[in-house]
Design an enzyme around this catalytic site. Structure first.
Site, PDB file in Angstrom:
ATOM      1  N   GLY A  90      50.865 -37.823  74.265  1.00  0.00           N
ATOM      2  CA  GLY A  90      50.103 -36.649  73.770  1.00  0.00           C
ATOM      3  C   GLY A  90      48.696 -36.592  73.766  1.00  0.00           C
ATOM      4  O   GLY A  90      48.215 -37.202  74.725  1.00  0.00           O
ATOM      5  N   ASP A 128      54.573 -32.969  67.457  1.00  0.00           N
ATOM      6  CA  ASP A 128      53.850 -32.010  66.868  1.00  0.00           C
ATOM      7  C   ASP A 128      53.672 -30.661  67.532  1.00  0.00           C
ATOM      8  O   ASP A 128      53.252 -29.565  66.867  1.00  0.00           O
ATOM      9  CB  ASP A 128      52.214 -32.635  66.612  1.00  0.00           C
ATOM     10  CG  ASP A 128      52.369 -33.939  65.905  1.00  0.00           C
ATOM     11  OD1 ASP A 128      53.290 -33.984  65.189  1.00  0.00           O
ATOM     12  OD2 ASP A 128      51.434 -34.753  66.005  1.00  0.00           O
ATOM     13  N   ARG A 138      66.387 -27.197  40.388  1.00  0.00           N
ATOM     14  CA  ARG A 138      64.994 -27.955  40.669  1.00  0.00           C
ATOM     15  C   ARG A 138      64.188 -27.468  41.797  1.00  0.00           C
ATOM     16  O   ARG A 138      64.907 -26.478  42.427  1.00  0.00           O
ATOM     17  CB  ARG A 138      65.138 -29.506  41.192  1.00  0.00           C
ATOM     18  CG  ARG A 138      65.628 -30.609  40.118  1.00  0.00           C
ATOM     19  CD  ARG A 138      65.730 -31.848  40.765  1.00  0.00           C
ATOM     20  NE  ARG A 138      66.118 -32.738  39.705  1.00  0.00           N
ATOM     21  CZ  ARG A 138      66.774 -33.903  39.963  1.00  0.00           C
ATOM     22  NH1 ARG A 138      67.432 -34.091  41.097  1.00  0.00           N
ATOM     23  NH2 ARG A 138      67.067 -34.537  38.841  1.00  0.00           N
ATOM     24  N   GLY A 156      53.266 -33.464  61.532  1.00  0.00           N
ATOM     25  CA  GLY A 156      52.753 -32.281  62.427  1.00  0.00           C
ATOM     26  C   GLY A 156      51.221 -32.525  62.634  1.00  0.00           C
ATOM     27  O   GLY A 156      50.600 -31.675  63.238  1.00  0.00           O
ATOM     28  N   ARG A 183      60.659 -38.420  63.880  1.00  0.00           N
ATOM     29  CA  ARG A 183      60.573 -39.083  65.110  1.00  0.00           C
ATOM     30  C   ARG A 183      61.731 -39.727  65.981  1.00  0.00           C
ATOM     31  O   ARG A 183      61.983 -40.173  66.991  1.00  0.00           O
ATOM     32  CB  ARG A 183      59.536 -40.113  65.145  1.00  0.00           C
ATOM     33  CG  ARG A 183      57.977 -39.163  64.950  1.00  0.00           C
ATOM     34  CD  ARG A 183      56.799 -39.780  65.839  1.00  0.00           C
ATOM     35  NE  ARG A 183      56.625 -41.176  65.762  1.00  0.00           N
ATOM     36  CZ  ARG A 183      55.600 -41.743  65.290  1.00  0.00           C
ATOM     37  NH1 ARG A 183      54.640 -41.020  64.700  1.00  0.00           N
ATOM     38  NH2 ARG A 183      55.578 -43.018  65.502  1.00  0.00           N
TER      39      ARG A 183
HETATM   40  O1  F6P Z   1      51.580 -37.144  66.398  1.00  0.00           O
HETATM   41  C1  F6P Z   1      52.846 -37.617  65.919  1.00  0.00           C
HETATM   42  C2  F6P Z   1      53.090 -37.815  64.301  1.00  0.00           C
HETATM   43  O2  F6P Z   1      54.288 -38.201  64.199  1.00  0.00           O
HETATM   44  C3  F6P Z   1      52.320 -36.888  63.524  1.00  0.00           C
HETATM   45  O3  F6P Z   1      52.846 -35.982  63.095  1.00  0.00           O
HETATM   46  C4  F6P Z   1      51.957 -37.943  62.335  1.00  0.00           C
HETATM   47  O4  F6P Z   1      50.718 -37.361  61.700  1.00  0.00           O
HETATM   48  C5  F6P Z   1      51.524 -39.349  63.066  1.00  0.00           C
HETATM   49  O5  F6P Z   1      52.252 -39.095  64.343  1.00  0.00           O
HETATM   50  C6  F6P Z   1      52.017 -40.494  62.394  1.00  0.00           C
HETATM   51  O6  F6P Z   1      51.753 -41.700  62.904  1.00  0.00           O
HETATM   52  P1  F6P Z   1      52.033 -43.157  62.534  1.00  0.00           P
HETATM   53  O7  F6P Z   1      53.447 -43.376  63.287  1.00  0.00           O
HETATM   54  O8  F6P Z   1      51.072 -44.176  63.153  1.00  0.00           O
HETATM   55  O9  F6P Z   1      52.231 -43.058  61.058  1.00  0.00           O
END
Ligand code: F6P
Length: 381
Positions: free
Chosen positions: A116, A141, A176, A184, A289
């Site tokens: 990225g 993201d 609820r 993101g 992810r």
């Molecule tokens: O950039 C990808 C991402 O998943 C973001 O959406 C998120 O803020 C960050 O990485 C989280 O990173 P980590 O795995 O270090 O918590």
């Protein structure tokens, strides 16, 4: 003559990394008969030259549907400011000369850097030092401005959408409010697209500071019309009007980005206090992810991988592959990094969602342009 290339995955993992690795290895070996060296754990693998391995077509057999990266990755550290312990003390060192030397010793004619904004910025700086790199844009993201899409994004949207579908039914059963916090970073793409696909009633984006009262009004107005449950999607980087995004951990030498999180909890608490309706929070976190890439990301990752090898064959170093419309293209890495692609608060996607009643928590004075234009037209007759 190109004879040997390296490949590394850097930054947070995302679905489709293995599709890119497979495409690079297969194209390099089957089409060009090059050697391919797999570099583990992003740039760390090049600093310490450890666990480097020749990759065969067999090594990438069966990895297309697998999440994660078979090469490992890290979103900690930066070779230009690397934390090392010397004489019992932590010191920050520039390890880039060591990387350049290791690449020379290994005889690598090019490196494919899949990453990225952070990893590609490092790739750009190494390129300036003479390292022949090509880039592949990765991140759930979707915040890189030089490409229409990064691979991994649409799978993350699918995952979040499925979660919303599931939460609708339990929210309805219990009358609820369910607040779903999605990732993101500073871009609201995952929240916006999953919110639309998953029929959220409220979507909160980093690009539109929200008025909590507007959020509560929406929930209450739904009650009045017999809808006893509501779904709110909150991007982790969203911030309340006049406030700041909620930070869990500050950036450091080791971790160059702040760690976001907590806005879902804050929204749920305030909605419950102000409306009296039970409000629960679900933080989707790393579920977005992990797991298998969808067909779109497998295809995009494959096309990116092939295109990256073609860039090397043409010795077009310092470039990143990208998607423009339906075509794979390339752009200088220099022009691809440091410019975040964010949601346009008055853009078509947001205004389309607003047209069907989705609440973004905009304060009253901040009506979207498209709606305002329509209203002005109406007024003038
Ligand atoms: O950039 C990808 C991402 O998943 C973001 O959406 C998120 O803020 C960050 O990485 C989280 O990173 P980590 O795995 O270090 O918590």
């Amino acid at each position: 003559m190109i004879r040997k290339i390296g490949i590394s995955t850097g930054g947070g993992d995302c679905p489709g990394l293995n599709a890119v690795i497979r495409a690079v290895v297969r194209t390099a070996k089957l089409h060009y008969q090059w050697d391919v060296i797999g570099i583990e754990d992003g740039f760390d693998g090049l600093i310490y030259a450890r666990n480097l391995r020749y990759m065969t077509v067999d090594d990438v057999h069966g990895i297309l549907p697998r999440g994660g990266t078979i090469l490992g990755t890290t979103n900690r550290g930066n070779p230009f400011k690397h934390l090392v312990v010397e004489n019992g003390k932590e010191v920050v060192k520039d390890m880039s000369p060591l990387i350049v030397e290791n690449i020379r010793v290994l005889g690598l004619d090019a490196i494919v850097c899949i990453g990225g904004d952070g990893s590609l910025s490092i790739a750009r700086d190494l390129f300036k030092m003479g390292v022949p790199v090509v880039g592949v844009p990765k991140t759930i993201d979707n915040d890189l401005s030089a490409t229409d899409l990064t691979f991994g994004f649409t799978t993350a949207v699918d995952t979040a959408t499925e979660a919303l579908d599931r939460l609708h039914t339990t929210a309805e059963s219990h009358h609820r409010v369910m607040v779903v916090e999605v990732m993101g970073r500073d871009a609201g793409w995952i929240a916006l697209e999953s919110g639309i696909a998953g029929a959220a009633d409220v979507i909160l984006l980093p690009e539109i500071p929200f008025d909590i009262q507007k959020v509560c009004d929406k929930v209450k107005q739904r009650r009045l019309t017999g809808r006893l449950s509501s779904i709110i999607v909150a991007a982790e980087g969203a911030a309340q009007l006049g406030g700041d995004r909620i930070v869990q951990a500050e950036a450091s030498i080791q971790y160059q980005n702040v760690r976001l999180g907590g806005i879902g909890q804050s929204v749920a608490r305030q909605v419950e206090e102000r409306t009296g309706i039970e409000s629960r929070v679900v933080v989707l976190g790393h579920l977005q992810r992990g797991g298998s890439p969808n067909a779109f990301d497998r295809i995009l990752g494959t096309r990116y991988g092939v295109a990256a090898v073609e860039l090397i064959a043409q010795k077009q170093f310092g470039y990143m592959v990208c998607l423009h419309g339906r075509n794979i293209d390339c752009v200088e890495i220099e022009r691809a990094v440091g410019q975040m692609k964010r949601v346009d608060p008055n853009g078509q996607i947001v205004t389309a969602a607003e047209a069907l009643g989705t609440e973004f928590g905009r304060p009253n004075h901040a009506a979207p342009k498209a709606n305002k234009e329509a209203a002005d037209k109406k007024k003038s007759g």
